[in-house]
Write a protein that holds these residues in place. Structure first.
Motif: not given
Length: 952
Positions: A526-552
């Motif tokens: 849903p819009e406005g929610s925070y998500v936890r995304i594994p970094a594309p580097s694939g380093q195990k345990g390396y994550l980032k937190i992003c937000r679902c913006m109003s523009d999708g």
């Protein structure tokens, strides 16, 4: 399925080398010759003739060998055509002239020097193929001009010479020849050579019926069953007689059907990878090779890695956990199946789990059986098995097999949907045509590839050999699943509207804007929610937190502090990351080196026993009810229990949190007004758990987001700004609720007294009993003093007495452990107050409630005195039917399984990502006495086996 960008790019490639149709040659020149000369003229390739000087000279030489020099009119026409072509030898659009529909446009194209020269003679709406091709060739000229080597330039031009979508060899050639010395070429070509995976191709089977050509329909059905990427499917359809995907052709309805959900927002690949939800699954891989291929595939390297990943990993039974994790992203197990016309034995099963109960899957099963009957061959992934006439050899069993493969019923706790080995062995042993089978095969060996181990979870065919009427003699209209089948537009999230009651004019579900977790992801948050995304580097345990913006789009990404997913140590014993176990009567989990346990006071059993009982409250605290409010917003029945939970004297004040008004001790800046906003936070570190909100009285309320609130007069406001502007008193956050009582007070199971039942429900808290809270419960048969429990709506029902509560409740119940360190890491990464709301108890319960698809059930929960989360899935009606309660119990088990298995639907959402383990704890309760919160392991309905999980 297909993006608009891929569609137009593909259209250009399809017609690049079509047969010559130029009127200049075929209509005028070739008609002036006869015999072998005319045949040679008609076979000229316009791409080579018009664009390639060497090829043109060779073709003219070929004509000279078969055409008499005395054919003056013929040669004059050919020479005239060559003169026109030579006027603009470097124009990139020359190979496209073959697509011109009108004679005038063809001649204009031959003599053109640029795209603008076509405008006066070629009408865009009539010459879509021509202009599309010209644009494509311009792109090719620009891309290939960046090549720094002949090998790269040749590989690049091969992409644009290909008649169909660039093959795997062509794509790999570009990557190998250009990635090192000409990165601009690979970047320029990325949208052309990238192959997107097809999500649930079976759902597009109905599109095949829109073609009037029988050969096309058959080719379409076959393609959607065996092809895995969008380009492969388009190529297969064109080769199978469906024609090219151009809007002016007769196959328009078929292609329109495929393209109807292609309006996709711009890719977020750089932030999320191709599919961030599936990246979580990569750590389920058993082999390092499969983990690497998985990370590459769902990060950015689908084109390079998918084929190897599919062949080397997804078809191996050793990677079953990885396979089912990926399947959970696209097709989660949900309750209920009905409305099927072929797999009718799967109908009327409202409390069983299925992955793909749909008309599309139903038709796919019908097609499977027809194909097996026609060909005498059982075609399964990676296998072709000759079978006897299935019309006479166990026809109902074969039908059940096809329906099980397509409808995908899920095993209750593990969500596995493979057929049990004994069913497979019995059927193949009886109906496989062993005379046509290669030597060295046996029914057992084949079933080893197709089925789960006989000792493991599986789906039996037996319940689906007969209709389900005897199993479910209930009124099926008592359950509704309005979000089944995803009724919302693409890119929106469907949520069950549980605030809609019988007799009210309101929608059964709501659609809210959302964000895809990657360009090819089918999972939307849903819009406005925070998500936890594994970094594309694939380093195990390396994550980032992003937000679902109003523009999708996914934005505002912040890296989390690195943490390895390492094992835990308990003395000298090592506990694997992700494992759970018992320490005496307490459930514990290991997550990234952190051991989290519930905190009960246990009565140690005799040596060798596992039946623990509870002698008192945690830390042997007395059963006095003198409530205190912790700075995390949670109410504890007394100060001893607060200290047992880790709070100090300075961390709490006397009184229930619900009765305290934070605005009495807090002041807002000038021009702002203070409004109470109670919440229970999952962390005590880094930031205060604010219990109030400052509202700017000067700001335009209409410009603020819609976050409904309800005042004490029962009036709903779009946001808290309007409530403050009108001078109203806040009753609770969220829309005004229906179907609950506005009288009170009532005591919640969280030890808070609420002014009304609706106020408790708005906080996702279940009601313990009517009246103010006066006692603290103990999980034994001893009942609370001075408390009159309400009668159970269903006597001797399945339910529980929550820890600290006094009265039993009919509900599905689970206890959830969460990682305190994960919550703290997330807060440290975000560094913004707004994110605090995503890491509260109500945010967790709200997110779990969204995963419940049965409209008659809803989630309630609270932070317990035993340091875990108690979640109840309760019927929303005061007098539920037995079927409705059973559905709530199954939904609770589903949630427990998702958490226990680390589903991407749990790990991807920040509100749920800290949940590490869940245990189902409901059992039979009566009005006469409360139930033990944790019965013996043998009696519990748990999502995993208890054997071997005790540490003392």
């Amino acid at each position: 399925m297909f993006t608009r960008r891929a569609y137009f790019a593909h259209v250009l490639v399809l017609f690049l080398n079509s047969p010559l149709i130029f009127a200049t040659l075929e209509g005028n020149c070739c008609s002036r010759a006869e015999g072998a000369c005319r045949s040679a003229c008609e076979q000229l390739s316009p791409s080579n003739f018009a664009a390639d000087t060497q090829a043109r000279l060779q073709r003219v030489a070929d004509l000279e060998n078969v055409c008499n020099p005395q054919l003056f009119h013929f040669w004059r026409c050919i020479n005239g055509t060559l003169e026109e072509i030579n006027k603009s030898p470097h124009w990139h659009g020359r190979p496209c002239c073959t697509f011109a529909q009108s004679e005038r446009c063809k001649e204009a194209c031959l003599s053109a020097n640029s795209r603008s020269d076509l405008v006066s003679n070629c009408r865009y709406s009539d010459e879509l193929a021509l202009f599309t091709c010209v644009d494509r060739q311009k792109l090719g000229a620009e891309c290939c001009s960046n090549a720094r080597s002949l090998e790269c330039e040749g590989a690049c031009r091969a992409v644009f010479r290909s008649q169909l979508t660039p093959s795997h060899q062509v794509r790999m050639a570009v990557t190998e020849a250009c990635s090192q010395n000409s990165p601009k070429v690979t970047h320029c070509l990325k949208n052309i050579i990238r192959v997107a995976p097809v999500a649930n191709p079976h759902k597009y089977l109905h599109c095949c019926e829109k073609s009037t050509d029988s050969q096309c329909r058959e080719s379409c059905r076959k393609s959607l069953r065996i092809k895995s990427t969008d380009h492969e499917i388009i190529d297969s359809l064109q080769e199978g007689g469906c024609g090219p995907p151009l809007l002016h052709l007769s196959s328009l309805p078929l292609w329109q059907c495929f393209m109807q959900k292609t309006e996709d927002k711009e890719s977020n690949v750089d932030r999320t990878g191709l599919d961030a939800a599936k990246l979580h699954c990569c750590y389920r891989a058993v082999s390092p090779q499969c983990r690497r291929l998985c990370l590459e595939t769902f990060s950015t390297e689908w084109t390079k890695s998918w084929e190897n990943f599919d062949k080397e990993c997804l078809s191996h039974t050793s990677e079953e956990s990885l396979f089912y994790c990926l399947e959970e992203v696209e097709e989660p197990c949900e309750l209920g199946c009905d409305g099927l016309s072929y797999c009718t034995n799967f109908n009327n099963r409202p409390t069983q789990l299925f992955r793909s109960c749909s008309n599309v899957a139903d038709e796919a099963a019908r097609y499977d059986v027809a194909l097996w009957q026609q060909q005498g061959t059982l075609v399964l992934p990676g296998l072709q098995l000759p079978v006897k006439n299935i019309s006479s050899c166990s026809p109902q069993a074969w039908k059940a097999v096809a329906c099980t493969i397509q409808i995908k019923p899920c095993q209750r706790h593990s969500h596995i949907n493979t057929i049990c080995r004994e069913d497979c062995f019995e059927l193949l042993n009886r109906c496989l045509d062993w005379d046509r089978m290669p030597k060295g095969h046996s029914a057992a060996a084949v079933c080893n590839k197709l089925s789960s181990n006989s000792a493991g979870p599986c789906v039996s065919l037996q319940p689906f050999l007969e209709p389900s009427n005897a199993l479910y003699p209930y009124r099926l209209d008592q359950l509704t699943t309005p979000c089944r089948g995803d009724p919302c537009p693409f890119g929106q999230v469907c949520s069950v509207n549980r605030n809609c009651r019988l007799g009210l004019h309101c929608p059964a579900y709501t659609c809210t804007p959302g964000c895809k977790l990657g360009e090819v992801s089918q999972y939307i948050v849903p819009e406005g929610s925070y998500v936890r995304i594994p970094a594309p580097s694939g380093q195990k345990g390396y994550l980032k937190i992003c937000r679902c913006m109003s523009d999708g789009s996914i934005g505002k990404c912040q890296p989390m502090p690195y943490f390895p997913l390492e094992a835990c140590w308990l003395g000298v014993k090592q506990i694997d990351h992700g494992a759970w176990f018992y320490m005496e009567c307490n459930v514990c989990s290991c997550y990234a080196g952190e051991i989290t346990c519930t905190k009960k006071q246990c009565d140690i059993p005799a040596l060798g026993g596992h039946d623990f009982t509870y002698t008192s409250l945690p830390c042997n605290c007395a059963r006095h009810y003198v409530p205190v409010c912790g700075r995390n917003g949670n109410t504890y029945p007394n100060s001893c229990l607060a200290k047992c939970a880790g709070l100090t004297d300075a961390d709490f004040e006397f009184g229930q949190c619900e009765s305290l008004n934070a605005c009495d001790s807090k002041t807002c800046p000038e021009g702002e007004t203070c409004v109470r906003a109670r919440q229970v936070c999952l962390s005590l570190l880094h930031k205060p758990c604010k219990q109030y909100q400052c509202v700017n009285k000067r700001e335009a309320c209409s410009s603020l987001p819609k976050e409904h609130v309800c005042d004490t007069d029962g009036q709903e406001h779009h946001n808290i700004c309007f409530l403050a502007r009108y001078g109203k008193t806040l009753a609770y956050h969220g829309p005004c609720l229906h179907g609950c009582s506005n009288s009170g007070p009532v005591c919640g199971v969280d030890a808070n007294t609420y002014v009304t039942e609706c106020a408790a429900q708005a906080q996702y808290v279940a009601i313990d009993y009517r009246g103010p809270c006066t006692s603290v419960g103990l999980a034994t048969t001893h009942r609370c003093a001075r408390v009159v429990c309400p009668p159970l709506p269903i006597p001797d029902c399945v339910g529980i007495t929550p820890p600290g509560a006094c009265c039993p409740v009919c509900a599905g119940a689970l206890r959830i452990l969460y990682s305190q360190k994960q919550v703290d890491r997330a807060l440290y990464a975000l560094k913004e107050g707004a994110a605090m709301g995503s890491l509260t108890v109500s945010a967790v319960i709200r997110a779990l409630d969204r995963l419940i698809q049965v409209a008659e059930c809803s989630a309630r929960g609270h932070l317990t005195i035993e340091l875990d989360l108690m979640v109840l899935v309760i019927p929303v009606t005061p007098r539920p039917s037995a079927l409705q309660l059973e559905a709530c119990v199954r939904e609770a088990e589903k949630l427990a399984s998702l958490i226990h298995r680390g589903s991407p639907r749990i790990l991807s959402e920040l509100s749920l990502s800290a949940l590490t383990e869940a245990t189902v704890v409901h059992s039979e309760v009566t009005s006469a006495a409360s139930l033990l919160v944790f019965p013996s392991c043998a009696a519990m309905l748990v999502a995993v086996l208890c054997a071997g999980k005790f540490l003392t």
